[in-house]
Design a protein around this motif. Structure first.
Motif, PDB file in Angstrom:
ATOM      1  N   HIS A  22       0.956  -1.281   0.230  1.00 44.85           N
ATOM      2  CA  HIS A  22      -0.073   0.037   0.031  1.00 44.85           C
ATOM      3  C   HIS A  22       0.789   1.338   0.010  1.00 44.85           C
ATOM      4  O   HIS A  22       1.988   1.131   0.110  1.00 44.85           O
ATOM      5  CB  HIS A  22      -0.988  -0.017   1.262  1.00 44.85           C
ATOM      6  CG  HIS A  22      -2.012   0.873   1.271  1.00 44.85           C
ATOM      7  ND1 HIS A  22      -2.752   1.174   0.397  1.00 44.85           N
ATOM      8  CD2 HIS A  22      -2.191   2.124   2.242  1.00 44.85           C
ATOM      9  CE1 HIS A  22      -3.717   2.067   0.548  1.00 44.85           C
ATOM     10  NE2 HIS A  22      -3.206   2.653   1.820  1.00 44.85           N
ATOM     11  N   ALA A  23       0.292   2.463  -0.266  1.00 41.89           N
ATOM     12  CA  ALA A  23       1.098   3.530  -0.254  1.00 41.89           C
ATOM     13  C   ALA A  23      -0.030   4.890   0.080  1.00 41.89           C
ATOM     14  O   ALA A  23      -1.151   4.727  -0.190  1.00 41.89           O
ATOM     15  CB  ALA A  23       1.536   3.753  -1.455  1.00 41.89           C
ATOM     16  N   LEU A  24       0.593   5.727   1.015  1.00 42.85           N
ATOM     17  CA  LEU A  24      -0.085   6.877   1.489  1.00 42.85           C
ATOM     18  C   LEU A  24       0.645   8.272   0.871  1.00 42.85           C
ATOM     19  O   LEU A  24       1.844   8.131   0.547  1.00 42.85           O
ATOM     20  CB  LEU A  24       0.000   6.976   2.691  1.00 42.85           C
ATOM     21  CG  LEU A  24      -0.595   5.752   3.646  1.00 42.85           C
ATOM     22  CD1 LEU A  24       0.357   4.720   3.933  1.00 42.85           C
ATOM     23  CD2 LEU A  24      -1.634   6.351   4.638  1.00 42.85           C
ATOM     24  N   ILE A  25      -0.024   9.295   1.108  1.00 44.76           N
ATOM     25  CA  ILE A  25       0.575  10.458   0.649  1.00 44.76           C
ATOM     26  C   ILE A  25       0.754  11.294   1.894  1.00 44.76           C
ATOM     27  O   ILE A  25      -0.172  11.466   2.669  1.00 44.76           O
ATOM     28  CB  ILE A  25      -0.180  11.162  -0.551  1.00 44.76           C
ATOM     29  CG1 ILE A  25       0.728  12.352  -1.220  1.00 44.76           C
ATOM     30  CG2 ILE A  25      -1.472  11.660  -0.086  1.00 44.76           C
ATOM     31  CD1 ILE A  25      -0.087  12.898  -2.542  1.00 44.76           C
ATOM     32  N   GLY A  26       1.794  12.087   1.818  1.00 46.02           N
ATOM     33  CA  GLY A  26       2.050  13.038   2.889  1.00 46.02           C
ATOM     34  C   GLY A  26       2.138  14.589   2.517  1.00 46.02           C
ATOM     35  O   GLY A  26       3.037  14.650   1.458  1.00 46.02           O
ATOM     36  N   LEU A  27       1.455  15.535   2.937  1.00 42.77           N
ATOM     37  CA  LEU A  27       1.555  16.658   2.483  1.00 42.77           C
ATOM     38  C   LEU A  27       2.217  17.626   3.569  1.00 42.77           C
ATOM     39  O   LEU A  27       1.629  17.665   4.876  1.00 42.77           O
ATOM     40  CB  LEU A  27       0.240  17.342   1.942  1.00 42.77           C
ATOM     41  CG  LEU A  27      -0.248  16.455   1.071  1.00 42.77           C
ATOM     42  CD1 LEU A  27      -1.653  17.032   0.615  1.00 42.77           C
ATOM     43  CD2 LEU A  27       0.406  16.437  -0.336  1.00 42.77           C
ATOM     44  N   ASN A  28       3.105  18.475   3.481  1.00 43.08           N
ATOM     45  CA  ASN A  28       3.562  19.574   4.517  1.00 43.08           C
ATOM     46  C   ASN A  28       2.669  20.728   4.326  1.00 43.08           C
ATOM     47  O   ASN A  28       3.112  21.732   3.840  1.00 43.08           O
ATOM     48  CB  ASN A  28       5.193  19.744   4.264  1.00 43.08           C
ATOM     49  CG  ASN A  28       5.665  20.729   5.037  1.00 43.08           C
ATOM     50  OD1 ASN A  28       6.192  21.852   4.589  1.00 43.08           O
ATOM     51  ND2 ASN A  28       5.524  20.368   6.348  1.00 43.08           N
ATOM     52  N   VAL A  29       1.712  20.580   5.172  1.00 43.45           N
ATOM     53  CA  VAL A  29       0.724  21.776   5.079  1.00 43.45           C
ATOM     54  C   VAL A  29       0.266  22.058   6.686  1.00 43.45           C
ATOM     55  O   VAL A  29       0.667  21.109   7.363  1.00 43.45           O
ATOM     56  CB  VAL A  29      -0.564  21.304   4.408  1.00 43.45           C
ATOM     57  CG1 VAL A  29      -0.256  21.123   2.829  1.00 43.45           C
ATOM     58  CG2 VAL A  29      -1.233  20.154   4.864  1.00 43.45           C
ATOM     59  N   LEU A  38       3.293  12.500   9.995  1.00 40.59           N
ATOM     60  CA  LEU A  38       4.482  11.923  10.160  1.00 40.59           C
ATOM     61  C   LEU A  38       5.635  12.822  10.243  1.00 40.59           C
ATOM     62  O   LEU A  38       5.630  13.730   9.036  1.00 40.59           O
ATOM     63  CB  LEU A  38       4.588  10.728   9.249  1.00 40.59           C
ATOM     64  CG  LEU A  38       5.745   9.865   9.210  1.00 40.59           C
ATOM     65  CD1 LEU A  38       5.914   9.047  10.393  1.00 40.59           C
ATOM     66  CD2 LEU A  38       5.670   8.993   7.981  1.00 40.59           C
ATOM     67  N   GLN A  39       6.519  12.724  10.986  1.00 39.28           N
ATOM     68  CA  GLN A  39       7.566  13.745  10.764  1.00 39.28           C
ATOM     69  C   GLN A  39       8.675  13.163   9.922  1.00 39.28           C
ATOM     70  O   GLN A  39       9.246  11.920  10.208  1.00 39.28           O
ATOM     71  CB  GLN A  39       8.135  14.084  12.279  1.00 39.28           C
ATOM     72  CG  GLN A  39       9.150  15.250  12.263  1.00 39.28           C
ATOM     73  CD  GLN A  39       9.765  15.666  13.353  1.00 39.28           C
ATOM     74  OE1 GLN A  39      10.730  15.276  13.940  1.00 39.28           O
ATOM     75  NE2 GLN A  39       8.895  16.928  14.010  1.00 39.28           N
ATOM     76  N   ILE A  40       8.993  13.863   8.915  1.00 37.60           N
ATOM     77  CA  ILE A  40      10.127  13.610   8.049  1.00 37.60           C
ATOM     78  C   ILE A  40      11.211  14.484   7.781  1.00 37.60           C
ATOM     79  O   ILE A  40      10.945  15.677   7.491  1.00 37.60           O
ATOM     80  CB  ILE A  40       9.642  12.967   6.417  1.00 37.60           C
ATOM     81  CG1 ILE A  40       8.393  11.932   6.421  1.00 37.60           C
ATOM     82  CG2 ILE A  40      10.680  12.551   5.675  1.00 37.60           C
ATOM     83  CD1 ILE A  40       7.621  11.845   5.446  1.00 37.60           C
ATOM     84  N   LEU A  43      10.375  17.973   9.299  1.00 35.14           N
ATOM     85  CA  LEU A  43       9.153  18.540   8.874  1.00 35.14           C
ATOM     86  C   LEU A  43       7.910  17.332   9.190  1.00 35.14           C
ATOM     87  O   LEU A  43       7.989  16.544   9.090  1.00 35.14           O
ATOM     88  CB  LEU A  43       9.143  18.861   7.466  1.00 35.14           C
ATOM     89  CG  LEU A  43      10.068  19.818   7.040  1.00 35.14           C
ATOM     90  CD1 LEU A  43      10.272  20.067   5.426  1.00 35.14           C
ATOM     91  CD2 LEU A  43       9.828  21.240   7.723  1.00 35.14           C
ATOM     92  N   ASP A  44       6.566  18.168   9.411  1.00 39.16           N
ATOM     93  CA  ASP A  44       5.460  17.502   9.603  1.00 39.16           C
ATOM     94  C   ASP A  44       4.759  17.452   8.400  1.00 39.16           C
ATOM     95  O   ASP A  44       4.454  18.120   7.825  1.00 39.16           O
ATOM     96  CB  ASP A  44       4.539  18.106  10.804  1.00 39.16           C
ATOM     97  CG  ASP A  44       4.808  17.755  11.993  1.00 39.16           C
ATOM     98  OD1 ASP A  44       5.712  16.997  12.540  1.00 39.16           O
ATOM     99  OD2 ASP A  44       4.613  18.732  12.992  1.00 39.16           O
TER     100      ASP A  44
END
Length: 79
Positions: A22-29, A38-40, A43-44
């Motif tokens: 599976h895959a999810l998307i993360g947006l720095n907003v 999730l912190q990467i 950055l959150d």
């Protein structure tokens, strides 16, 4: 979805979070304290499930995805 968002908002930081099968998307907003993030690299990134399998609100993810992320079974790719 990541490509579309980057084309529309070139300065938006986008991440793909890969969990098994599976895959999810993360947006720095901007986010609320109750949003799943999730912190990467310091950055959150607010997470979303754009691929389903069912309709889930932005900033919420499935219990299955949460288990993988909380156990560290994921990889990230920043766009």
């Amino acid at each position: 979805m990541a490509s579309i968002l980057k084309a529309m908002y070139p300065r938006l930081r986008v991440a793909i979070i890969y969990v098994p099968e599976h895959a999810l998307i993360g947006l720095n907003v901007s986010h609320l304290s109750t949003d799943y993030k999730l912190q990467i690299d310091g950055l959150d990134y607010t997470l979303a499930e754009p691929t389903g399998p069912r309709m889930i609100k932005f900033s919420e993810i499935s219990e299955r995805s949460k288990k993988f992320i909380e156990s560290g079974m994921y990889q990230t790719e920043i766009f």
